[in-house]
Design a protein around this motif. Structure first.
Motif, PDB file in Angstrom:
ATOM      1  N   LEU A 142       0.825  -1.213   0.000  1.00  0.00           N
ATOM      2  CA  LEU A 142       0.000   0.000   0.000  1.00  0.00           C
ATOM      3  C   LEU A 142       0.856   1.258   0.000  1.00  0.00           C
ATOM      4  O   LEU A 142       0.529   2.255  -0.660  1.00  0.00           O
ATOM      5  CB  LEU A 142      -0.933  -0.009   1.221  1.00  0.00           C
ATOM      6  N   GLU A 143       1.956   1.229   0.733  1.00  0.00           N
ATOM      7  CA  GLU A 143       2.849   2.390   0.763  1.00  0.00           C
ATOM      8  C   GLU A 143       3.452   2.633  -0.621  1.00  0.00           C
ATOM      9  O   GLU A 143       3.581   3.786  -1.061  1.00  0.00           O
ATOM     10  CB  GLU A 143       3.950   2.169   1.804  1.00  0.00           C
ATOM     11  N   MET A 144       3.807   1.559  -1.312  1.00  0.00           N
ATOM     12  CA  MET A 144       4.330   1.685  -2.679  1.00  0.00           C
ATOM     13  C   MET A 144       3.271   2.292  -3.606  1.00  0.00           C
ATOM     14  O   MET A 144       3.574   3.149  -4.441  1.00  0.00           O
ATOM     15  CB  MET A 144       4.750   0.315  -3.197  1.00  0.00           C
ATOM     16  N   MET A 145       2.034   1.867  -3.454  1.00  0.00           N
ATOM     17  CA  MET A 145       0.956   2.398  -4.297  1.00  0.00           C
ATOM     18  C   MET A 145       0.740   3.880  -4.053  1.00  0.00           C
ATOM     19  O   MET A 145       0.512   4.659  -4.990  1.00  0.00           O
ATOM     20  CB  MET A 145      -0.343   1.636  -4.027  1.00  0.00           C
ATOM     21  N   ARG A 146       0.817   4.285  -2.781  1.00  0.00           N
ATOM     22  CA  ARG A 146       0.625   5.709  -2.467  1.00  0.00           C
ATOM     23  C   ARG A 146       1.720   6.569  -3.090  1.00  0.00           C
ATOM     24  O   ARG A 146       1.455   7.673  -3.578  1.00  0.00           O
ATOM     25  CB  ARG A 146       0.619   5.918  -0.948  1.00  0.00           C
ATOM     26  N   GLN A 147       2.940   6.069  -3.072  1.00  0.00           N
ATOM     27  CA  GLN A 147       4.077   6.853  -3.544  1.00  0.00           C
ATOM     28  C   GLN A 147       4.271   6.786  -5.050  1.00  0.00           C
ATOM     29  O   GLN A 147       4.599   7.786  -5.689  1.00  0.00           O
ATOM     30  CB  GLN A 147       5.366   6.379  -2.841  1.00  0.00           C
ATOM     31  N   LEU A 148       4.075   5.576  -5.627  1.00  0.00           N
ATOM     32  CA  LEU A 148       4.420   5.362  -7.035  1.00  0.00           C
ATOM     33  C   LEU A 148       3.233   5.039  -7.938  1.00  0.00           C
ATOM     34  O   LEU A 148       3.361   5.073  -9.162  1.00  0.00           O
ATOM     35  CB  LEU A 148       5.444   4.218  -7.154  1.00  0.00           C
ATOM     36  N   GLY A 149       2.117   4.665  -7.341  1.00  0.00           N
ATOM     37  CA  GLY A 149       0.961   4.294  -8.151  1.00  0.00           C
ATOM     38  C   GLY A 149       0.916   2.820  -8.499  1.00  0.00           C
ATOM     39  O   GLY A 149      -0.037   2.357  -9.124  1.00  0.00           O
ATOM     40  N   TYR A 150       1.937   2.076  -8.112  1.00  0.00           N
ATOM     41  CA  TYR A 150       1.967   0.633  -8.360  1.00  0.00           C
ATOM     42  C   TYR A 150       2.907  -0.008  -7.350  1.00  0.00           C
ATOM     43  O   TYR A 150       3.599   0.668  -6.595  1.00  0.00           O
ATOM     44  CB  TYR A 150       2.420   0.321  -9.786  1.00  0.00           C
ATOM     45  N   CYS A 151       2.939  -1.338  -7.336  1.00  0.00           N
ATOM     46  CA  CYS A 151       3.854  -2.062  -6.457  1.00  0.00           C
ATOM     47  C   CYS A 151       4.193  -3.396  -7.105  1.00  0.00           C
ATOM     48  O   CYS A 151       3.539  -3.817  -8.072  1.00  0.00           O
ATOM     49  CB  CYS A 151       3.216  -2.301  -5.084  1.00  0.00           C
ATOM     50  N   SER A 152       5.203  -4.061  -6.581  1.00  0.00           N
ATOM     51  CA  SER A 152       5.528  -5.395  -7.073  1.00  0.00           C
ATOM     52  C   SER A 152       4.372  -6.334  -6.749  1.00  0.00           C
ATOM     53  O   SER A 152       3.859  -6.349  -5.638  1.00  0.00           O
ATOM     54  CB  SER A 152       6.810  -5.897  -6.400  1.00  0.00           C
ATOM     55  N   GLY A 153       3.940  -7.097  -7.734  1.00  0.00           N
ATOM     56  CA  GLY A 153       2.810  -8.001  -7.528  1.00  0.00           C
ATOM     57  C   GLY A 153       1.473  -7.293  -7.527  1.00  0.00           C
ATOM     58  O   GLY A 153       0.497  -7.784  -6.944  1.00  0.00           O
ATOM     59  N   ILE A 154       1.404  -6.147  -8.212  1.00  0.00           N
ATOM     60  CA  ILE A 154       0.161  -5.363  -8.220  1.00  0.00           C
ATOM     61  C   ILE A 154      -0.994  -6.133  -8.846  1.00  0.00           C
ATOM     62  O   ILE A 154      -2.165  -5.868  -8.552  1.00  0.00           O
ATOM     63  CB  ILE A 154       0.382  -4.019  -8.960  1.00  0.00           C
ATOM     64  N   GLU A 155      -0.663  -7.129  -9.678  1.00  0.00           N
ATOM     65  CA  GLU A 155      -1.722  -7.914 -10.312  1.00  0.00           C
ATOM     66  C   GLU A 155      -2.578  -8.654  -9.289  1.00  0.00           C
ATOM     67  O   GLU A 155      -3.730  -9.011  -9.566  1.00  0.00           O
ATOM     68  CB  GLU A 155      -1.123  -8.902 -11.319  1.00  0.00           C
TER      69      GLU A 155
END
Length: 673
Positions: free
Chosen positions: A292-305
């Protein structure tokens, strides 16, 4: 543009009739049709003619990367002026995330993405959503895996025109929302860089890029540029910039998406706590919080699928979006080698669910990960518009879907006939077979022998070798590269007899084989049903002297159906040849042509495989005494070679380097972990 077929050839034999029937059915909105085309009858050319005459956006499905690449090359030649796209799994190497309960071992997802194939996948989606109708997508079964919502993808397209009022900073935010990243160092795919009033964009789906020049809050100039040099290729008035990733969410929805994930996380933590699963509770909290922190900062994360359901706005259990959702409503599906491809579709959903269940139960993923999956077969059937099944041996499913009506294509341009079939008793079958082998060897012909078990293959090979007959055997435990090499040696005459359990490989081109002997032909089952017998007999159909001997004590229903159908096809072919004064001829390949056709078998850069089946590079004494740094470098070299081979679409060679890399990694872990 309309589809325009380019070929020096015109439809011949029964191709014109097959094309006319299929086109008529498609135009009449028939849901499903089946083309029964024998080996060597030009099924691909027929498909191309059907596409040209129906003018439908088309997806062609195949069951493996190698055949998909071959079809892609053929259709690129047939339709050079139209959009022919390639969509397969973009992994050179892929180890899915998994948890082994028995040993308590968590296997993290490990992958190597092929940048070239990723580019082709993104180009496919961008072409489909650009409104083009003259598009053919050649795809593997990976096309039924989940993708992002096509509406979100389409809404994230940035459309620009010269003279448009737009500030530079607003444009930069638009690029970030479409998952482009800013860079000042390495200008990689899917990134942009700012130089004063100009913004350069490296598009992830083409070879070139765009340069947008601003004058105040107005777009002054749009250029297509060469990425490596930055040189201007052409000036443009309008452009569309497609997102850099297929998983893209509207900016105003991101907060809601994160809130929904947090709600599910809290529910799952409560569930684990109530079940007194403290380890699982802590694990899921740590993993999802980081995502969730990655999504807030970058809009995506590893394993977003694994969170795709939230991004797509789907309800729990609803089917994922896939490539088929990107097509117009009137698209056509062609399923090549349907008797093999369709069973793969059926198997994919169940295997993926079993792996995900273990991850969810042990706190590695939220339950929403269940919705990151391939389509079930029922879901696939539900979104099919019109479908054309193509196979030499269609299964019961295809016949059921088409009401038992099939379009036949059994005339070969070479005039070659179906082989004759002779049934002989099993008593003294080996002595009889030895006599037939001897006759074939004298005529410099090759022989294929199929058995029921691996052991019988090996024992028969030993017996023939004791009689000084040059032979080999082949079965599932022999890796792909070695199989190709065995087939090459057979064609070159290094040995005369090949023995195996299942020699009915689709597309197996062995014109030197004049005799196929089927032992225990009356043992009904998977290896001796009508389709297997027909495919096996077809291995002798590329030789003018081709014939089949079935050794059996009785004639089973499968044998009789195979004999009757082969005789029927043969009579039709003979009548056609007689009417048109065609003399059947074997297409003999020269030594150099065989070497080129089987080039992957000669691509090894090390010694022959070790008998222990371990990768022979790992067995090299030099490798055994490498330092940690040297071994890391060797692993990196194998990975680089794997990626290069995959970029050239030589997937057999890529698989070889992948196996080499995995074996080296295993040695590295054993020595230094």
């Amino acid at each position: 543009m309309k589809f325009k077929l380019h070929s020096p050839f015109k439809p011949t034999g029964d191709q014109p009739q097959a094309i006319a029937e299929l086109v008529k059915g498609i135009n009449a909105q028939e849901k499903a049709q089946c083309l029964l085309g024998v080996t060597g009858s030009g099924k691909t050319f027929t498909m191309a003619n059907v596409i040209e005459q129906t003018q439908r956006p088309t997806i062609i499905l195949s069951h493996n990367k190698t055949l998909t690449a071959q079809l892609y090359g053929e259709f690129k030649q047939f339709f050079p002026d139209n959009a022919v796209e390639y969509f397969v799994s973009y992994y050179d190497y892929y180890q899915p995330e998994a948890y082994v309960v028995s040993t308590g071992t968590y296997i993290e997802k490990d992958l190597a993405i092929n940048e070239e194939i990723d580019k082709l996948r993104l180009r496919t989606s961008s072409q489909l959503l650009s409104g083009r109708r003259d598009i053919i997508v050649v795809a593997s079964v990976s096309c039924i895996y989940g993708l992002g919502n096509p509406d979100d993808y389409k809404n994230s397209i940035i459309r620009l025109e010269v003279g448009q009022t737009l500030s530079r900073n607003s444009f930069l935010y638009m690029l970030v929302d479409s998952l482009y990243s800013r860079t000042e160092i390495e200008f990689t795919r899917g990134s942009f860089r700012v130089r004063g009033d100009s913004v350069d964009i490296n598009l992830p789906y083409t070879e070139d890029g765009f340069r947008i020049t601003f004058w105040g809050d107005e777009i002054e100039e749009i250029e297509r540029i060469e990425i490596s040099s930055g040189k201007n290729i052409e000036n443009l008035d309008t452009i569309a910039i497609f997102p850099a990733n297929l998983y893209v969410a509207q900016k105003d929805r991101m907060k809601e998406i994160i809130r929904e994930i947090e709600d599910e996380l809290h529910d799952q933590i409560d569930y684990f706590n109530n079940e007194h699963k403290n380890e699982e509770s802590q694990r899921i909290q740590e993993r999802v919080t980081l995502d969730l922190e990655m999504m807030r900062q970058l809009g995506y994360c590893s394993g977003i699928e694994n969170y795709s359901r939230f991004f797509d706005g789907r309800k729990a259990g609803a089917r994922p979006f896939c490539l088929l959702d990107y097509f117009p409503d009137d698209y056509l599906i062609i399923i090549d080698e349907s008797h093999v491809t369709l069973p793969q579709f059926r198997a994919m959903h169940g295997g993926d669910k079993a792996r995900t269940t273990t991850l969810v139960e042990h706190g590695f993923r939220l339950p929403s990960a269940y919705d990151n999956r391939p389509l079930s077969f029922n879901e696939f059937e539900g979104i099919v518009n019109q479908v054309l099944y193509v196979s030499a041996t269609p299964s019961d499913y295809e016949l059921q879907e088409t009401g038992g009506t099939i379009v036949e294509q059994i005339i070969r341009p070479t005039g070659l006939l179906e082989p004759t079939i002779d049934v002989r008793p099993t008593q003294n079958q080996i002595d009889d077979l030895l006599e037939e082998i001897d006759n074939c060897i004298k005529l410099k012909q090759r022989v294929l022998i199929t058995t029921i078990t691996k052991r019988s293959s090996e024992e028969l090979a030993k017996y023939l070798a004791s009689l000084n007959i040059k032979c080999r055997y082949i079965h599932s435990e022999i890796d792909t590269l070695e199989r190709v090499e065995i087939l090459r040696e057979l064609r070159l005459g290094s040995f005369d007899v090949l023995i195996g359990i299942n020699l009915l490989r689709e597309g197996l081109d062995l014109p030197e084989v004049a005799l196929v002997a089927i032992l225990d032909a009356d043992k009904e089952g998977f290896l001796r049903n009508q389709r297997s017998l027909t495919q096996t007999a077809g291995r002798a159909a590329r030789n003018v002297n081709g014939r089949v001997i079935m050794y059996a004590d009785k004639i089973t229903r499968s044998m009789q159906l195979t004999i009757d159908e082969t005789a029927r096809r043969r009579s039709v072919q003979i009548a056609y040849n007689k009417k048109h004064n065609i003399t059947p001829t074997t297409i003999n390949k020269s030594h150099d042509e065989i070497l080129q056709q089987t080039s992957v078998a000669g691509s090894k850069n090390y010694l022959e495989p070790d008998k222990s089946k371990e990768n022979n590079m790992v067995a090299d004494p030099v490798i055994q005494f490498m330092s940690k740094e040297q071994l890391e470098k060797t692993i990196a070299q194998s990975k680089k070679k794997m990626q290069a081979a995959s970029k050239d679409m030589d997937f057999l060679t890529a698989a070889e380097y992948r196996d080499e890399m995995l074996a080296l990694k295993k040695m590295y872990d054993e020595k230094f972990s």
